[in-house]
Structures are given as structure tokens and as C-alpha cells.
Design an enzyme around this catalytic site. Structure first.
Site, PDB file in Angstrom:
ATOM      1  N   GLN A  21       0.816  -2.568  11.124  1.00  0.00           N
ATOM      2  CA  GLN A  21       0.821  -3.914  10.541  1.00  0.00           C
ATOM      3  C   GLN A  21       0.493  -4.960  11.599  1.00  0.00           C
ATOM      4  O   GLN A  21      -0.213  -5.943  11.325  1.00  0.00           O
ATOM      5  CB  GLN A  21       2.187  -4.213   9.913  1.00  0.00           C
ATOM      6  CG  GLN A  21       2.608  -3.293   8.803  1.00  0.00           C
ATOM      7  CD  GLN A  21       1.726  -3.380   7.583  1.00  0.00           C
ATOM      8  OE1 GLN A  21       1.154  -4.419   7.293  1.00  0.00           O
ATOM      9  NE2 GLN A  21       1.592  -2.277   6.874  1.00  0.00           N
ATOM     10  N   TYR A  70       6.951   3.606   6.436  1.00  0.00           N
ATOM     11  CA  TYR A  70       5.959   3.816   5.383  1.00  0.00           C
ATOM     12  C   TYR A  70       5.185   2.553   5.034  1.00  0.00           C
ATOM     13  O   TYR A  70       5.551   1.455   5.430  1.00  0.00           O
ATOM     14  CB  TYR A  70       6.527   4.503   4.164  1.00  0.00           C
ATOM     15  CG  TYR A  70       7.709   3.921   3.434  1.00  0.00           C
ATOM     16  CD1 TYR A  70       8.413   4.707   2.541  1.00  0.00           C
ATOM     17  CD2 TYR A  70       8.124   2.616   3.593  1.00  0.00           C
ATOM     18  CE1 TYR A  70       9.483   4.214   1.824  1.00  0.00           C
ATOM     19  CE2 TYR A  70       9.186   2.109   2.887  1.00  0.00           C
ATOM     20  CZ  TYR A  70       9.863   2.906   1.996  1.00  0.00           C
ATOM     21  OH  TYR A  70      10.920   2.409   1.291  1.00  0.00           O
ATOM     22  N   GLU A  71       4.060   2.759   4.332  1.00  0.00           N
ATOM     23  CA  GLU A  71       3.098   1.700   4.013  1.00  0.00           C
ATOM     24  C   GLU A  71       2.526   1.047   5.265  1.00  0.00           C
ATOM     25  O   GLU A  71       2.179  -0.126   5.272  1.00  0.00           O
ATOM     26  CB  GLU A  71       3.726   0.625   3.101  1.00  0.00           C
ATOM     27  CG  GLU A  71       4.393   1.153   1.865  1.00  0.00           C
ATOM     28  CD  GLU A  71       3.508   2.106   1.079  1.00  0.00           C
ATOM     29  OE1 GLU A  71       2.282   1.956   1.128  1.00  0.00           O
ATOM     30  OE2 GLU A  71       4.056   3.015   0.432  1.00  0.00           O
ATOM     31  N   GLY A  72       2.404   1.811   6.325  1.00  0.00           N
ATOM     32  CA  GLY A  72       1.875   1.297   7.586  1.00  0.00           C
ATOM     33  C   GLY A  72       3.011   0.891   8.492  1.00  0.00           C
ATOM     34  O   GLY A  72       3.797   0.003   8.170  1.00  0.00           O
TER      35      GLY A  72
END
Length: 599
Positions: free
Chosen positions: A447, A440-442
Site C-alpha cells: 500500500q 491481506y488486500e496488499g
């Protein structure tokens, strides 16, 4: 389940001795209250709350999970009561704007609390964690009316927040999202669509939930340039600011998932729900990055927490578990066998966890200080430099720390042997909970593309140079220090190689853009090991200086030097493998025809 103990000595080492937080706070606007005594009191009280209230609920949340009832989603036993204690303690308001009920303390101090909360009970910590992001987004982009209505309630902790980005068909490709926002006559919008994987999307811990939602306005451009951002409350606010009638937003289901069972990961349905635009039209993704960057640093903490919790549990076990004899002779001759901590391979696993946890703490706190300066720096020059450093370090912190944090959680389980696979010890829960951090969050891949593609190559390497210059200066200033030679020589060589590798990748990418994607993850991991090498060399210097001056804590400082030595000898060599892989080229990945994969 390991009983979490906040590593206060190491937290203070990083804050006070490595990063000189007192001097750092003096350079910030509005940080006058962050005195050493105040900081110590806050951290001490936070540690008690995490150890005594949150840690005992960690396994409870895993066993019970969240459940559905006629009244909505019910969180595990004790979660709601713990949240009320959290609110009564004033923790939600710690770093928020004083104009809206916050205490105005530095964000880096808030991240220390986030570390302790997350390590003691990651699932519980996600509820207030998502609220921090919603708070930051409204604080940065909301109107004064929105701030008075929503920000005050989020800061007090009376309401919580979420971010609603992805949808069933698009995953991380937000340019294809379909949620719609139709203008209403009163200036609000009717939001329609389905969002998935919404952490803390529905629960019984607060009276209202403020959803920050991405959707498209009529006639908006396609792709990411046509996305707007909206505030959509679960319950519509009354004129007096209280929580009013239910909005047309509902939880369609709770996801059944591998870990973080104590957090409600929801499918959220918006059926013409009333919402309000936040920020400019069609600039929603830009505004949402305020939220996402907050969340990415928060996710980096999960890597630290997984390593720290695994280390605490496996260290205690390794000291007590008796198995076999030391190869160099019995170390527990009165017992039936020696404790397994005497065996080299167990030492390898424990030291890896220790090196990761303490290195991660240094990286996160360093990154957090840059966030402080971006927010409250006294000069535009300082804020700009910090923003560049923060942009460079954030993808490394998020992806590298969750990768090696997960590795460390697995090593914590491995130290227990077969017992690690059994639920009662809590090690397998730590592994399951940690696995989401790389997604999650990329994801790690996203990233990595952000780091190599956007932050490094698109700036012609300027963001990298900003960091490697710091490393170069550190090596040059300490070149005559014989005790540091074992760290400085490989660090200086690595620092030069970092730049050389970047140039080579940039040259090949000019001919074939696929080279960026082919090299990116190895480049990010290499960068992570390089950043750790710099931080461990700095920590070794602090420790050596303390011992040279005389100290009653020689065991602590000597352990720092020994851990640094372990990192340089046993972990840093991994960077060489990543260097070879990133230069291997895209052909070995892209040459195979799709139909050949199934043969």
C-alpha cells in the site's frame, strides 16, 4: 467477551455534523430514498442485528472455528442462521443496482452497516463482505447475461462470492500466477489451478458460491498484462437460474490460522472447472481492481473495528477494576483501591483507542463519500475529482488504519493486564483477529508503494496537492478562530512539510529508485497522521461551534475537543519520527551484504 454496542451517537456525529450526509446524498443520482428518517431507521435496525445476533457469536466462532465434513465446510454454531436473518432483513441488497434487485442506497451508508457488522463479529462479516466485492465487479464488468445469472443471486444474498487471486508460489506478485483458462467449444473456459488464502471459499451458509478467479489464456503475455478474469461458480446454474450440478472446483483444505477462526480460509482447487470470461481478455487485473478497492476500504474498517471493540471492552473494565491509589489522592476512599481509569497511563491507552476509533470513522466515511460520487456523481467533473481523491485516500485508509487499529487492540488488551491474556475476556481474540488486516488486500508495504510511487510521484504530486489544498483552505478560513489556534498552527505547518518531504523524496528517487521503497512506509504513516490531524481539527471545530451555540450535549462535544487535543499533543508528534526516517535514505537498508545478515 465485550458486549458490542454500536456507537450510534458518534456515527451520527460523523455522518450528519462533520460530513453533512444529507447534503451529500442530495448531490447523488438515485439517492432520493436516503432521507434522514430512512437513514436513521436503517442504522438503528442494523445496530440491533449486530448487537443482538452477531456479537454473541463472535467468541463462538473463535472457539469452534470451521470444520470439514462429508458435506463440505461447516461454519460455527449460529453462523448459518445469522446469515439467513441477514438475508431476510434485505441487507445484501442495500447498496446494489435496483435493476437487479438492489435498493440503490449510497455505498457510504452500506459502509456504516459494514462497520457495525465487522466490529461485532469480523469473521462472520467476511462472508457477506466478500460478496459485496463480487457484486461490484460483475456490476461493473459483467455482460447482461452474467448480471441476470449471478448478480441477481448475489444481491438477494441467496449466493455468496469470493475473490481468488493468489497462488502458493506467488503471494502478492500476481504477475507470476500459473492458473490456466482453456477455451471450451461452448464459449466457456476450463479453469485449472490452485488458489490459496481464499476467505469464505467454502461454507454451508448459502446454496452456491460465485468465485471471481484470475487465470491465463493460451498465448497470453507474461506478467500482469496477460491475466484474465473469470466467473467460476461452485455449482453450475440451471436454465431457470437455480443452483445446479457441482462444478469441478473444491476446497482442498481449511487453513489453520492465528485469528478469524470463524471464517473459512481455504485452499481452492480448480480441476478444469467451467468458467466464463468477465471483462476483456488480458485485462483481468484491471477489472479485479474494482473488487480489490472495495475490499481495501472494507479492510480499513477492520482497523476501526479493532480499535472500537478494544476501547469498549477496556473502558468498561477500567471503570470497574480497582488497583492502587491515585497519585494525587484517593478517588474512591470508601473502596480498597481506586478504579484504574484514574491512572495517567491507563488514560493514555484509553484515549489512544478513542482517538484512533473516532478518527478512523471520520476517514472511512470521508473515503466512502468519494466512492459515492465516483459511482453516482451528477457531473463528470465531480466524478473525476472524487476518483482522484479516492485513489489517494484508499491506501492510507487501508494501511494506516490497520496498523494503528492493531496497536489499539493491543492497548485494549494491555488495560486488562494479565486478564487481557486470558481468553474469556475476548481481548486477546481481538488482537489475533486484527493482525491479518496489515497483510491481506496488499500489505502495508505494498500500500505504501502504491501511495508514494503510483499515486504521488507518478502524478508529480498532483494527487497530494488535491488533498493538501483542502487542508490549506480549512486553515485559512478559520485563521481568526482563537479557539482553533492550538490545532491550526501545527496542522498548517504539517501540511507544508508534507509537500516539502514529498519533493525531497522525489528528487532523491530520480537518482536511486530504491529511495522510494526505503521511504514508502514512513511516508504512508506520516500521511496517515497528517490526514488524522486535519480530521480531528475539523471535528474540534464542529464541537466548539456546537458548544458556542448552546447544547444539552456539552459533555459529548467537550470530549471531542479534549480527544482532539490529546491527538495533537500525544499522537501527532509521531509524524516527526517518520519524517526523519523517510529522509534517512536507502543506504542504511541496502548497504549490508545478504550474507552478513546471518553473522
Amino acid at each position: 467477551m465485550p458486549e458490542y454496542k454500536a456507537p450510534l451517537r458518534d456515527i451520527k456525529f460523523v455522518m450528519n455534523e462533520l460530513l453533512d450526509s444529507e447534503q451529500h446524498y442530495a448531490k447523488l443520482e438515485g439517492a432520493e430514498d436516503a432521507t434522514p428518517d430512512m437513514v436513521d431507521a436503517i442504522i438503528g435496525e442494523g445496530a440491533k442485528f449486530c448487537e443482538q445476533v452477531l456479537s454473541p457469536l463472535n467468541q463462538v466462532g473463535d472457539n469452534e472455528g470451521c470444520s470439514w465434513s462429508e458435506d463440505g465446510v461447516k461454519t460455527p454454531t449460529g453462523f448459518k442462521e445469522a446469515y439467513q436473518q441477514y438475508v431476510e432483513g434485505g441487507w445484501p441488497s442495500m447498496t446494489a443496482d435496483p435493476n437487479y434487485g438492489g435498493q440503490g442506497l449510497p455505498h457510504s451508508l452500506g459502509l456504516v452497516m459494514s462497520e457495525m457488522v465487522g466490529t461485532s463479529n469480523w469473521s462472520w462479516g467476511m462472508y457477506p463482505g466478500l460478496s459485496h466485492g463480487a457484486t461490484n465487479t460483475i456490476e461493473a464488468h459483467g455482460t447482461e447475461e452474467q448480471k441476470q445469472t449471478y448478480l441477481t443471486k448475489l444481491i438477494s444474498g441467496e449466493w455468496t462470492g469470493t475473490m481468488c487471486l493468489t497462488e502458493p508460489h506467488c503471494g502478492s506478485d500476481l504477475g507470476t500466477l500459473r492458473s490456466k483458462a482453456e477455451p471450451n467449444a461452448d464459449g466457456s473456459y476450463a479453469i485449472t489451478g490452485t488458489k490459496i488464502f481464499i476467505s469464505a471459499g467454502e461454507h454451508d451458509m448459502a446454496e452456491n458460491i460465485v468465485h471471481i478467479v484470475l487465470a491465463r489464456l493460451p498465448g497470453a503475455p507474461e506478467g500482469t498484462k496477460g491475466i484474465s478474469l473469470f466467473i467460476v461458480p461452485k455449482n453450475l446454474p440451471n436454465e431457470d437460474g437455480s443452483s445446479g450440478e457441482r462444478n469441478a472446483v473444491s476446497c482442498g483444505s481449511i487453513e489453520h490460522k492465528m485469528g478469524i477462526h470463524g471464517n473459512a480460509t481455504c485452499v481452492m482447487n480448480f480441476d478444469g472447472a467451467k468458467g466464463w470470461l468477465i471483462g476483456p481478455e488480458n485485462r483481468g487485473l484491471n477489472c479485479m481492481f474494482t473488487f480489490m478497492n472495495t475490499a481495501r476500504i472494507g479492510t480499513a474498517i477492520q482497523g476501526l473495528g479493532a480499535a472500537e471493540l478494544g476501547f469498549q471492552g477496556s473502558l468498561a473494565y477500567a471503570k470497574e477494576r480497582l488497583a492502587m491509589r491515585s497519585l494525587s489522592g484517593p478517588k474512591n476512599p470508601e473502596g480498597i483501591a481506586d478504579p484504574i481509569i484514574v491512572h495517567p497511563d491507563v488514560r493514555r491507552m484509553l484515549l489512544t483507542q478513542k482517538a484512533v476509533a473516532e478518527g478512523a470513522r471520520a476517514l472511512i466515511y470521508l473515503t466512502a463519500q468519494q466512492a459515492d460520487i465516483v459511482h453516482s456523481g451528477k457531473s463528470e467533473e465531480d466524478r473525476k475529482a472524487a476518483d482522484e481523491a479516492l485513489g489517494f485516500l484508499t491506501p492510507i485508509a487501508k494501511a494506516f488504519l490497520t496498523e494503528i487499529g492493531y496497536e489499539s487492540a493491543n492497548l485494549g488488551m494491555q488495560v486488562f493486564g494479565g486478564h487481557g491474556f486470558i481468553s474469556e475476556w475476548g481481548m486477546e481474540q481481538n488482537v489475533r483477529d486484527a493482525r491479518i488486516g496489515m497483510i491481506y488486500e496488499g500489505t502495508t508495504g505494498i500500500q505504501a508503494l502504491d501511495l508514494l510511487g503510483r499515486k504521488v510521484l507518478m502524478t508529480q504530486g498532483e494527487s497530494l496537492k488535491g488533498f493538501t489544498k483542502q487542508v490549506h483552505v480549512f486553515c485559512k478560513e478559520n485563521a481568526d478562530n482563537e479557539q482553533l489556534k492550538e490545532f491550526l498552527e501545527p496542522l498548517a505547518a504539517l501540511n507544508k512539510e508534507w509537500g516539502d518531504l514529498t519533493m525531497k523524496i522525489g528528487m532523491t528517487a530520480m537518482k536511486n529508485r530504491e529511495e522510494v521503497g526505503a521511504a514508502s512506509v514512513d511516508y504512508l504513516m506520516y500521511s496517515g497522521y497528517a490526514v488524522f490531524a486535519y480530521l480531528w481539527a475539523r471535528m474540534a471545530k464542529v464541537a466548539l461551534d456546537k458548544m458556542a451555540d448552546g447544547t444539552s450535549e456539552e459533555l459529548f462535544y467537550n470530549a471531542k475537543v479534549q480527544t482532539a487535543r490529546f491527538y495533537f499533543k500525544r499522537m501527532l508528534p509521531r509524524a516527526k519520527g517518520h519524517a526523519e526516517s523517510m529522509l534517512a535514505g536507502a543506504d542504511s537498508l541496502m548497504d549490508m551484504p545478504e550474507e552478513a545478515f546471518a553473522i
